[in-house]
Design an enzyme around this catalytic site. Sequence first.
Site, PDB file in Angstrom:
ATOM      1  N   GLY A   7       0.846  -1.189   0.000  1.00  0.00           N
ATOM      2  CA  GLY A   7       0.000   0.000   0.000  1.00  0.00           C
ATOM      3  C   GLY A   7       0.877   1.233   0.000  1.00  0.00           C
ATOM      4  O   GLY A   7       0.776   2.081   0.886  1.00  0.00           O
ATOM      5  N   GLU A  30       0.538  -1.157  -4.832  1.00  0.00           N
ATOM      6  CA  GLU A  30      -0.560  -0.201  -4.726  1.00  0.00           C
ATOM      7  C   GLU A  30      -1.717  -0.697  -5.581  1.00  0.00           C
ATOM      8  O   GLU A  30      -1.518  -1.144  -6.707  1.00  0.00           O
ATOM      9  CB  GLU A  30      -0.089   1.189  -5.200  1.00  0.00           C
ATOM     10  N   ASN A  65      -3.198  -6.300  -5.723  1.00  0.00           N
ATOM     11  CA  ASN A  65      -3.859  -6.467  -4.436  1.00  0.00           C
ATOM     12  C   ASN A  65      -2.961  -7.374  -3.594  1.00  0.00           C
ATOM     13  O   ASN A  65      -2.979  -8.598  -3.745  1.00  0.00           O
ATOM     14  CB  ASN A  65      -5.246  -7.092  -4.624  1.00  0.00           C
ATOM     15  N   ASP A  88      -5.773   1.444   5.458  1.00  0.00           N
ATOM     16  CA  ASP A  88      -7.192   1.756   5.635  1.00  0.00           C
ATOM     17  C   ASP A  88      -7.658   1.163   6.959  1.00  0.00           C
ATOM     18  O   ASP A  88      -7.542  -0.046   7.174  1.00  0.00           O
ATOM     19  CB  ASP A  88      -7.986   1.164   4.473  1.00  0.00           C
ATOM     20  N   GLU A 164       3.621  10.279   2.542  1.00  0.00           N
ATOM     21  CA  GLU A 164       2.781  11.471   2.383  1.00  0.00           C
ATOM     22  C   GLU A 164       1.713  11.532   3.476  1.00  0.00           C
ATOM     23  O   GLU A 164       1.411  12.608   4.005  1.00  0.00           O
ATOM     24  CB  GLU A 164       2.125  11.472   0.995  1.00  0.00           C
TER      25      GLU A 164
END
Length: 198
Positions: A7, A30, A65, A88, A164
């Site tokens: 991710g 990603e 994934n 997430d 980020e």
Amino acid sequence: EVYADVGCGFGGLLMNLASLYPQSVSIGFEIRQKVTEYVKRRILHLRQEQEETGAYQNVSVLRANAMRYLPNLFQKGQLSKMFFCFPDPQFKKKNHRRRIISNGLLAEYAYLLRPGGRLYHITDVPELHEWMENHCKEHPCFRQIPTDELEEDPAVPCMRVSTEEGQKVARGGGNKYYCVYERIADEDAMKSHPLTVQ
């Protein structure tokens, strides 16, 4: 050595790992197409900028994934480091099975990490941090590394400031929670959690 940033987002950690560990290969995963394309362009741009030095030849990104396909991409014990940065939170209880750290997925990560390899996770969500920490602590193949030992690991400050998302949290004055775990050898895991036949 091969490192996986699961991710990877816009690639902040990935680029810094490439510079920090020039003799290692860092691969970002990603799931979002446009974000993956952005990271690819970023890597190509840095390679062109550093053409004379040959920097950033040790970094790549793959749209995949990771929860489904990581075991198809690496051999047993091929990874030395795995990073899970600001995943997430999947707040709803019915979605907890989609969290990137779970009992089943930790078994896959243990398979992919070499003994002595490290698993890193960081989040700004206290409840998610507790979830990830508890699952990792309970898994027989992982040993939590004490905080004082982490001072010797340059990947920790890199992880804390390079992403980020982490920079956004810092700008907003939020807290970051992180842990690092070492992959212990299978025989040691079996000693601490022996199988019982019924």
